[in-house]
Write a protein that holds these residues in place. Structure first.
Motif, PDB file in Angstrom:
ATOM      1  N   SER A  88       0.855  -1.298   0.034  1.00 48.81           N
ATOM      2  CA  SER A  88      -0.028   0.126   0.065  1.00 48.81           C
ATOM      3  C   SER A  88       0.870   1.252   0.119  1.00 48.81           C
ATOM      4  CB  SER A  88      -0.836  -0.176   1.114  1.00 48.81           C
ATOM      5  OG  SER A  88      -0.089   0.004   2.527  1.00 48.81           O
ATOM      6  N   VAL A  89       0.492   2.341  -0.561  1.00 49.46           N
ATOM      7  CA  VAL A  89       1.144   3.659  -0.672  1.00 49.46           C
ATOM      8  C   VAL A  89       1.179   4.081   0.950  1.00 49.46           C
ATOM      9  CG1 VAL A  89       1.216   5.940  -1.114  1.00 49.46           C
ATOM     10  CG2 VAL A  89       0.311   4.046  -2.797  1.00 49.46           C
ATOM     11  N   ASP A  90       2.484   4.145   1.465  1.00 52.24           N
ATOM     12  CA  ASP A  90       2.653   4.371   2.812  1.00 52.24           C
ATOM     13  C   ASP A  90       3.826   5.244   3.007  1.00 52.24           C
ATOM     14  OD1 ASP A  90       2.886   4.207   5.432  1.00 52.24           O
ATOM     15  OD2 ASP A  90       3.472   2.065   5.783  1.00 52.24           O
ATOM     16  N   GLU A  91       3.650   6.606   3.765  1.00 51.13           N
ATOM     17  CA  GLU A  91       4.822   7.268   3.716  1.00 51.13           C
ATOM     18  C   GLU A  91       5.301   7.337   5.111  1.00 51.13           C
ATOM     19  OE1 GLU A  91       5.208   9.773   1.419  1.00 51.13           O
ATOM     20  OE2 GLU A  91       3.660   9.450   0.103  1.00 51.13           O
ATOM     21  N   SER A  92       4.933   6.374   5.800  1.00 48.90           N
ATOM     22  CA  SER A  92       5.571   6.355   7.222  1.00 48.90           C
ATOM     23  C   SER A  92       7.003   5.221   7.090  1.00 48.90           C
ATOM     24  CB  SER A  92       4.786   5.366   8.297  1.00 48.90           C
ATOM     25  OG  SER A  92       4.622   4.049   7.834  1.00 48.90           O
ATOM     26  N   ALA A  93       7.799   5.707   8.115  1.00 48.71           N
ATOM     27  CA  ALA A  93       9.053   4.961   8.231  1.00 48.71           C
ATOM     28  C   ALA A  93       9.137   4.053   9.648  1.00 48.71           C
ATOM     29  CB  ALA A  93      10.212   5.816   8.188  1.00 48.71           C
ATOM     30  N   LYS A  94       7.998   3.672  10.172  1.00 48.33           N
ATOM     31  CA  LYS A  94       7.788   3.090  11.127  1.00 48.33           C
ATOM     32  C   LYS A  94       8.863   1.746  11.056  1.00 48.33           C
ATOM     33  CE  LYS A  94       3.136   4.725  12.279  1.00 48.33           C
ATOM     34  NZ  LYS A  94       2.098   4.275  12.493  1.00 48.33           N
ATOM     35  N   PRO A  95       9.336   1.337  12.156  1.00 46.51           N
ATOM     36  CA  PRO A  95      10.028  -0.080  11.904  1.00 46.51           C
ATOM     37  C   PRO A  95       9.070  -1.295  11.556  1.00 46.51           C
ATOM     38  CG  PRO A  95      10.443   1.265  14.168  1.00 46.51           C
ATOM     39  CD  PRO A  95       9.421   1.908  13.691  1.00 46.51           C
ATOM     40  N   SER A  96       7.760  -1.024  12.093  1.00 45.45           N
ATOM     41  CA  SER A  96       7.035  -2.243  11.322  1.00 45.45           C
ATOM     42  C   SER A  96       6.729  -2.222  10.171  1.00 45.45           C
ATOM     43  CB  SER A  96       5.442  -1.953  12.220  1.00 45.45           C
ATOM     44  OG  SER A  96       5.250  -0.631  11.753  1.00 45.45           O
ATOM     45  N   SER A  97       6.906  -0.930   9.545  1.00 43.52           N
ATOM     46  CA  SER A  97       6.758  -0.784   8.172  1.00 43.52           C
ATOM     47  C   SER A  97       7.664  -1.595   7.268  1.00 43.52           C
ATOM     48  CB  SER A  97       6.651   0.602   7.817  1.00 43.52           C
ATOM     49  OG  SER A  97       6.568   0.713   6.362  1.00 43.52           O
ATOM     50  N   TRP A  98       8.897  -1.166   7.748  1.00 41.20           N
ATOM     51  CA  TRP A  98      10.101  -1.925   7.168  1.00 41.20           C
ATOM     52  C   TRP A  98      10.213  -3.209   7.246  1.00 41.20           C
ATOM     53  CZ3 TRP A  98      11.127   1.487   4.112  1.00 41.20           C
ATOM     54  CH2 TRP A  98      11.330   3.121   4.185  1.00 41.20           C
ATOM     55  N   ARG A  99       9.586  -3.778   8.515  1.00 44.39           N
ATOM     56  CA  ARG A  99       9.606  -5.349   8.912  1.00 44.39           C
ATOM     57  C   ARG A  99       8.762  -5.862   7.890  1.00 44.39           C
ATOM     58  NH1 ARG A  99       9.852  -3.892  14.118  1.00 44.39           N
ATOM     59  NH2 ARG A  99       7.540  -4.002  14.491  1.00 44.39           N
ATOM     60  N   SER A 100       7.727  -5.201   7.560  1.00 41.27           N
ATOM     61  CA  SER A 100       6.606  -6.057   6.618  1.00 41.27           C
ATOM     62  C   SER A 100       7.238  -6.118   5.131  1.00 41.27           C
ATOM     63  CB  SER A 100       5.350  -5.155   6.684  1.00 41.27           C
ATOM     64  OG  SER A 100       5.146  -4.532   5.616  1.00 41.27           O
ATOM     65  N   VAL A 101       8.192  -4.966   4.948  1.00 36.77           N
ATOM     66  CA  VAL A 101       8.487  -4.988   3.409  1.00 36.77           C
ATOM     67  C   VAL A 101       9.732  -6.347   3.599  1.00 36.77           C
ATOM     68  CG1 VAL A 101      10.255  -4.095   1.976  1.00 36.77           C
ATOM     69  CG2 VAL A 101       8.597  -2.670   2.940  1.00 36.77           C
ATOM     70  N   MET A 102      10.371  -6.326   4.618  1.00 36.54           N
ATOM     71  CA  MET A 102      11.538  -7.506   4.653  1.00 36.54           C
ATOM     72  C   MET A 102      10.615  -8.722   4.775  1.00 36.54           C
ATOM     73  SD  MET A 102      14.876  -7.375   5.091  1.00 36.54           S
ATOM     74  CE  MET A 102      16.027  -8.587   5.412  1.00 36.54           C
ATOM     75  N   VAL A 103       9.778  -9.016   5.564  1.00 30.50           N
ATOM     76  CA  VAL A 103       9.130 -10.411   5.707  1.00 30.50           C
ATOM     77  C   VAL A 103       8.691 -10.708   4.382  1.00 30.50           C
ATOM     78  CG1 VAL A 103       7.286 -11.506   6.786  1.00 30.50           C
ATOM     79  CG2 VAL A 103       8.913 -10.019   8.265  1.00 30.50           C
ATOM     80  N   SER A 104       7.923  -9.773   3.752  1.00 30.79           N
ATOM     81  CA  SER A 104       7.350 -10.106   2.386  1.00 30.79           C
ATOM     82  C   SER A 104       8.213 -10.552   1.461  1.00 30.79           C
ATOM     83  CB  SER A 104       6.265  -8.995   1.960  1.00 30.79           C
ATOM     84  OG  SER A 104       5.152  -8.690   2.828  1.00 30.79           O
ATOM     85  N   GLY A 105       9.192  -9.815   1.327  1.00 29.12           N
ATOM     86  CA  GLY A 105      10.218 -10.083   0.163  1.00 29.12           C
ATOM     87  C   GLY A 105      10.813 -11.387   0.629  1.00 29.12           C
ATOM     88  N   VAL A 106      11.308 -11.668   1.535  1.00 30.47           N
ATOM     89  CA  VAL A 106      11.900 -13.190   2.014  1.00 30.47           C
ATOM     90  C   VAL A 106      10.974 -14.086   1.422  1.00 30.47           C
ATOM     91  CG1 VAL A 106      12.897 -14.400   3.819  1.00 30.47           C
ATOM     92  CG2 VAL A 106      13.521 -12.242   3.425  1.00 30.47           C
ATOM     93  N   THR A 107       9.564 -14.059   2.182  1.00 32.66           N
ATOM     94  CA  THR A 107       8.904 -15.117   1.943  1.00 32.66           C
ATOM     95  C   THR A 107       8.460 -15.404   0.570  1.00 32.66           C
ATOM     96  OG1 THR A 107       7.802 -14.537   4.022  1.00 32.66           O
ATOM     97  CG2 THR A 107       6.593 -15.914   2.668  1.00 32.66           C
ATOM     98  N   LEU A 108       8.384 -14.440  -0.378  1.00 35.59           N
ATOM     99  CA  LEU A 108       8.027 -14.434  -1.654  1.00 35.59           C
ATOM    100  C   LEU A 108       8.854 -15.794  -2.365  1.00 35.59           C
ATOM    101  CD1 LEU A 108       6.774 -11.024  -2.898  1.00 35.59           C
ATOM    102  CD2 LEU A 108       5.556 -13.048  -2.748  1.00 35.59           C
ATOM    103  N   ASN A 109      10.437 -15.502  -2.170  1.00 34.41           N
ATOM    104  CA  ASN A 109      11.143 -16.131  -2.645  1.00 34.41           C
ATOM    105  C   ASN A 109      11.373 -17.525  -1.965  1.00 34.41           C
ATOM    106  OD1 ASN A 109      11.830 -14.923  -5.045  1.00 34.41           O
ATOM    107  ND2 ASN A 109      13.790 -13.877  -4.480  1.00 34.41           N
ATOM    108  N   LEU A 110      11.178 -17.477  -0.652  1.00 31.32           N
ATOM    109  CA  LEU A 110      11.493 -18.684   0.299  1.00 31.32           C
ATOM    110  C   LEU A 110      10.511 -19.835  -0.070  1.00 31.32           C
ATOM    111  CD1 LEU A 110      13.001 -19.830   2.536  1.00 31.32           C
ATOM    112  CD2 LEU A 110      11.275 -19.203   4.154  1.00 31.32           C
ATOM    113  N   LEU A 111       9.260 -19.129  -0.635  1.00 34.39           N
ATOM    114  CA  LEU A 111       8.187 -20.369  -0.907  1.00 34.39           C
ATOM    115  C   LEU A 111       7.976 -20.713  -2.538  1.00 34.39           C
ATOM    116  CD1 LEU A 111       5.300 -19.068   1.617  1.00 34.39           C
ATOM    117  CD2 LEU A 111       6.881 -21.247   1.781  1.00 34.39           C
ATOM    118  N   ASN A 112       9.107 -20.581  -3.153  1.00 33.08           N
ATOM    119  CA  ASN A 112       9.156 -20.914  -4.552  1.00 33.08           C
ATOM    120  C   ASN A 112      10.069 -21.914  -4.843  1.00 33.08           C
ATOM    121  OD1 ASN A 112       9.292 -21.151  -7.273  1.00 33.08           O
ATOM    122  ND2 ASN A 112       9.824 -18.974  -7.711  1.00 33.08           N
TER     123      ASN A 112
END
Length: 202
Positions: free
Chosen positions: A94-118
């Protein structure tokens, strides 16, 4: 290290896929820093596949239809979840202007999971890397070196994709209708990728 390996790796990495799409989306919706983080996360997600190829676990995955299908359908389910969350304007894309730690964690987790489950990545590395590794002593070291080069290329190319997306971010975000169309395009792309993964075989 052969020129053939470098050129082949570059073509493979540069070909748009799930990781590239995700990094583009992160750059477009969250900016340059998020795109670099997404590129790193997608690169990190290839590590288990490389380890599996080096240790021979890929052979087990290739031989076991149950194991392959289990991972494959988890990947399909996650891609569909990404499509749904993107379409509904929630989650990591989603379009998100925040730089919260939770926001960065969500980017990280999603990126790792996408390739991990292939699971195709494991089979790919199992078939691809050994072609450039001479038999005999030191083969494992050579494979580790080639893996490191492949991962570095993945990160650089994905980060470049994300940087390009981030460069036009401000212009895009001032046009709500365009943002909505892009978001839905990303969602549809994830559905297409999930369908492609679902029909993959060993």
């Amino acid at each position: 290290m052969s020129l053939t390996f470098l050129l082949t790796s570059l073509v493979i990495v540069a070909t748009p896929g799930t990781g590239a799409l995700y990094t583009l989306a992160a750059g477009l919706t969250r900016g340059a820093r998020a795109s670099v983080l997404a590129a790193f996360a997608c690169t990190l997600g290839t590590v288990p596949h490389l380890v599996a190829a080096i240790t021979g676990l890929a052979a087990v995955l290739h031989a076991s239809g149950v194991a392959f299908n289990a991972i494959k359908y988890l990947g399909v389910a996650y891609l569909l979840y990404m499509a749904w969350s993107t379409w509904r304007d929630h989650g990591a894309l989603s379009v998100d202007e925040s730089a919260k730690p939770s926001s960065w964690r969500s980017v990280m987790v999603s990126g790792v999971t996408l390739n991990l489950l292939n699971p195709k990545l494991t089979i790919f590395f199992f078939a691809f890397l050994p072609q450039f590794v001479p038999a005999g002593p030191g083969s494992t070291t050579t494979m580790l070196g080639l893996s490191a080069v492949f991962m570095a290329m993945t990160f650089v190319v994905f980060a470049a994709y994300g940087a390009c997306a981030a460069a036009v971010r401000d212009k895009v975000l001032t046009r709500p209708r365009l943002v909505d169309r892009i978001r839905k395009t990303f969602a549809a792309s994830f559905v297409v990728l999930s369908g492609r993964l679902a029909v993959e075989s060993r």
